[in-house]
Design a protein around this motif. Sequence first.
Motif, PDB file in Angstrom:
ATOM      1  N   UNK A   1      16.209  -5.131 -10.725  1.00  0.00           N
ATOM      2  CA  UNK A   1      14.995  -5.413  -9.956  1.00  0.00           C
ATOM      3  C   UNK A   1      14.133  -4.165  -9.809  1.00  0.00           C
ATOM      4  N   UNK A   2      12.840  -4.353  -9.993  1.00  0.00           N
ATOM      5  CA  UNK A   2      11.921  -3.230  -9.840  1.00  0.00           C
ATOM      6  C   UNK A   2      10.512  -3.658 -10.190  1.00  0.00           C
ATOM      7  N   UNK A   3       9.544  -2.867  -9.765  1.00  0.00           N
ATOM      8  CA  UNK A   3       8.171  -3.125 -10.187  1.00  0.00           C
ATOM      9  C   UNK A   3       7.406  -1.811 -10.209  1.00  0.00           C
ATOM     10  N   UNK A   4       6.253  -1.837 -10.870  1.00  0.00           N
ATOM     11  CA  UNK A   4       5.429  -0.642 -10.974  1.00  0.00           C
ATOM     12  C   UNK A   4       3.993  -0.934 -10.606  1.00  0.00           C
ATOM     13  N   UNK A   5       3.183   0.096 -10.665  1.00  0.00           N
ATOM     14  CA  UNK A   5       1.758  -0.050 -10.399  1.00  0.00           C
ATOM     15  C   UNK A   5       1.019   0.970 -11.261  1.00  0.00           C
ATOM     16  N   UNK A   6      -0.252   0.707 -11.485  1.00  0.00           N
ATOM     17  CA  UNK A   6      -1.063   1.567 -12.343  1.00  0.00           C
ATOM     18  C   UNK A   6      -2.369   1.871 -11.637  1.00  0.00           C
ATOM     19  N   UNK A   7      -2.782   3.138 -11.679  1.00  0.00           N
ATOM     20  CA  UNK A   7      -4.063   3.501 -11.095  1.00  0.00           C
ATOM     21  C   UNK A   7      -4.049   4.905 -10.536  1.00  0.00           C
ATOM     22  N   UNK A   8      -5.219   5.377 -10.150  1.00  0.00           N
ATOM     23  CA  UNK A   8      -5.342   6.700  -9.545  1.00  0.00           C
ATOM     24  C   UNK A   8      -4.549   6.741  -8.242  1.00  0.00           C
ATOM     25  N   UNK A   9      -3.746   7.780  -8.066  1.00  0.00           N
ATOM     26  CA  UNK A   9      -2.896   7.887  -6.877  1.00  0.00           C
ATOM     27  C   UNK A   9      -3.720   7.856  -5.590  1.00  0.00           C
ATOM     28  N   UNK A  10      -4.916   8.399  -5.634  1.00  0.00           N
ATOM     29  CA  UNK A  10      -5.755   8.427  -4.429  1.00  0.00           C
ATOM     30  C   UNK A  10      -6.286   7.043  -4.064  1.00  0.00           C
ATOM     31  N   UNK A  11      -6.228   6.124  -5.007  1.00  0.00           N
ATOM     32  CA  UNK A  11      -6.815   4.803  -4.778  1.00  0.00           C
ATOM     33  C   UNK A  11      -5.790   3.679  -4.662  1.00  0.00           C
ATOM     34  N   UNK A  12      -4.560   3.909  -5.095  1.00  0.00           N
ATOM     35  CA  UNK A  12      -3.555   2.842  -5.055  1.00  0.00           C
ATOM     36  C   UNK A  12      -3.066   2.612  -3.629  1.00  0.00           C
ATOM     37  N   UNK A  13      -2.423   1.463  -3.426  1.00  0.00           N
ATOM     38  CA  UNK A  13      -1.988   1.042  -2.091  1.00  0.00           C
ATOM     39  C   UNK A  13      -0.715   1.768  -1.670  1.00  0.00           C
ATOM     40  N   UNK A  14      -0.762   2.437  -0.533  1.00  0.00           N
ATOM     41  CA  UNK A  14       0.431   3.139  -0.055  1.00  0.00           C
ATOM     42  C   UNK A  14       1.509   2.140   0.364  1.00  0.00           C
ATOM     43  N   UNK A  15       1.083   0.976   0.881  1.00  0.00           N
ATOM     44  CA  UNK A  15       2.067  -0.050   1.264  1.00  0.00           C
ATOM     45  C   UNK A  15       2.830  -0.544   0.029  1.00  0.00           C
ATOM     46  N   UNK A  16       2.098  -0.784  -1.050  1.00  0.00           N
ATOM     47  CA  UNK A  16       2.729  -1.238  -2.284  1.00  0.00           C
ATOM     48  C   UNK A  16       3.665  -0.161  -2.837  1.00  0.00           C
TER      49      UNK A  16
ATOM     50  N   UNK B   1      -1.215   8.206 -13.595  1.00  0.00           N
ATOM     51  CA  UNK B   1      -1.632   6.857 -13.231  1.00  0.00           C
ATOM     52  C   UNK B   1      -0.450   5.898 -13.056  1.00  0.00           C
ATOM     53  N   UNK B   2       0.740   6.376 -13.391  1.00  0.00           N
ATOM     54  CA  UNK B   2       1.988   5.674 -13.074  1.00  0.00           C
ATOM     55  C   UNK B   2       2.850   6.607 -12.212  1.00  0.00           C
ATOM     56  N   UNK B   3       2.223   7.414 -11.385  1.00  0.00           N
ATOM     57  CA  UNK B   3       2.905   8.547 -10.765  1.00  0.00           C
ATOM     58  C   UNK B   3       4.132   8.146  -9.943  1.00  0.00           C
TER      59      UNK B   3
ATOM     60  N   UNK C   1       8.160   8.453 -11.044  1.00  0.00           N
ATOM     61  CA  UNK C   1       9.077   9.213 -10.198  1.00  0.00           C
ATOM     62  C   UNK C   1      10.299   8.388  -9.810  1.00  0.00           C
ATOM     63  N   UNK C   2      10.078   7.095  -9.529  1.00  0.00           N
ATOM     64  CA  UNK C   2      11.228   6.256  -9.165  1.00  0.00           C
ATOM     65  C   UNK C   2      12.191   6.110 -10.333  1.00  0.00           C
ATOM     66  N   UNK C   3      11.651   5.998 -11.550  1.00  0.00           N
ATOM     67  CA  UNK C   3      12.520   5.820 -12.708  1.00  0.00           C
ATOM     68  C   UNK C   3      13.185   7.131 -13.123  1.00  0.00           C
ATOM     69  N   UNK C   4      12.544   8.254 -12.855  1.00  0.00           N
ATOM     70  CA  UNK C   4      13.208   9.543 -13.064  1.00  0.00           C
ATOM     71  C   UNK C   4      14.408   9.657 -12.118  1.00  0.00           C
TER      72      UNK C   4
ATOM     73  N   UNK D   1       3.456  -6.221 -16.565  1.00  0.00           N
ATOM     74  CA  UNK D   1       2.250  -5.518 -16.982  1.00  0.00           C
ATOM     75  C   UNK D   1       0.983  -6.215 -16.485  1.00  0.00           C
ATOM     76  N   UNK D   2       0.139  -5.426 -15.827  1.00  0.00           N
ATOM     77  CA  UNK D   2      -1.160  -5.930 -15.388  1.00  0.00           C
ATOM     78  C   UNK D   2      -2.160  -5.810 -16.545  1.00  0.00           C
ATOM     79  N   UNK D   3      -3.325  -6.406 -16.364  1.00  0.00           N
ATOM     80  CA  UNK D   3      -4.365  -6.300 -17.388  1.00  0.00           C
ATOM     81  C   UNK D   3      -4.809  -4.857 -17.573  1.00  0.00           C
ATOM     82  N   UNK D   4      -4.819  -4.089 -16.482  1.00  0.00           N
ATOM     83  CA  UNK D   4      -5.193  -2.679 -16.584  1.00  0.00           C
ATOM     84  C   UNK D   4      -4.187  -1.914 -17.437  1.00  0.00           C
ATOM     85  N   UNK D   5      -2.898  -2.200 -17.257  1.00  0.00           N
ATOM     86  CA  UNK D   5      -1.867  -1.542 -18.064  1.00  0.00           C
ATOM     87  C   UNK D   5      -2.029  -1.881 -19.540  1.00  0.00           C
ATOM     88  N   UNK D   6      -2.352  -3.143 -19.802  1.00  0.00           N
ATOM     89  CA  UNK D   6      -2.448  -3.600 -21.196  1.00  0.00           C
ATOM     90  C   UNK D   6      -3.632  -2.988 -21.939  1.00  0.00           C
TER      91      UNK D   6
END
Length: 259
Positions: free
Chosen positions: A88-103, A148-150, A154-157, A190-195
């Motif tokens: 189980x796991x999930x990721x997110x893509x985007x600028x760290x300053x703009x992504x959701x801290x809750x997510x 953009x996958x910061x 890190x979680x996968x490292x 994978x989101x559309x942004x990732x693709x």
Amino acid sequence: MKEYILITGASSGIGYEMAQLLAAKKFNLILVARSKHILQKMQVELSSKYSIDIKYFQVDLSDVQATLEFYQLTKVHELKVSHLVNNAGFGDYGSFLETSIEKELDMVHLNISSLMILTKLFARDMAEMKSGRIMNVASLLSFLPLPYYSVYSATKAFVLAFSETIATELEDSGVIVTALCPGTVETPFHTQEMRKTNAMNTNKPMPAKDVAEAGVKLLLHGKGKKVVGFNNWFISNLPRVTPSVIMMKIKKNLASPKS
């Protein structure tokens, strides 16, 4: 007493395909995910088709307390877990300053905290039995963290480092810990942004079933870590021979949208 292989994130992607393959090999399964409807359907289909015992638990593993309570449920039901797949796991893509801290906090809880909890608790049980196998699903990004996958990188490292170190600690216990490291996989992850990134255009996603087949082999018979696919293995070794400044420029280009 029956033995079970426990798979988290079993309702889709790699976890779903591993469940199919392991059921065909006549292993009893414990399936864990948030999608109760899919788990129920899997239970009916797999138990009927292969005459095996399938248990399922609807659990949100991004909730640490729910993870602890789930482990206690396996004790209440006297379920003997011989193999654990922390998928189980999930990721997110985007600028760290703009992504959701809750997510991102949910991501850390799911990808790290709950994986660590389940590994610790079931590894203790396995050590008492002097037998057991745990496979943690890491990533190509464990070796190659991308801008953009910061947080995901890190979680996968963490997953890879954690798996390799405790594998050494448990060498004489009868418990074997391994890490599966896929690259991009064709899943709903994978989101559309990732693709739209250069990385996904130059390194096409592998079918989830192909990755699951490698995962089943590693879980049942392997040791150490397994990078799935020669191309991914080659990419994972690039940081060893490429200066870090140049490597980071390459990674930023890979993670950027295709021009």
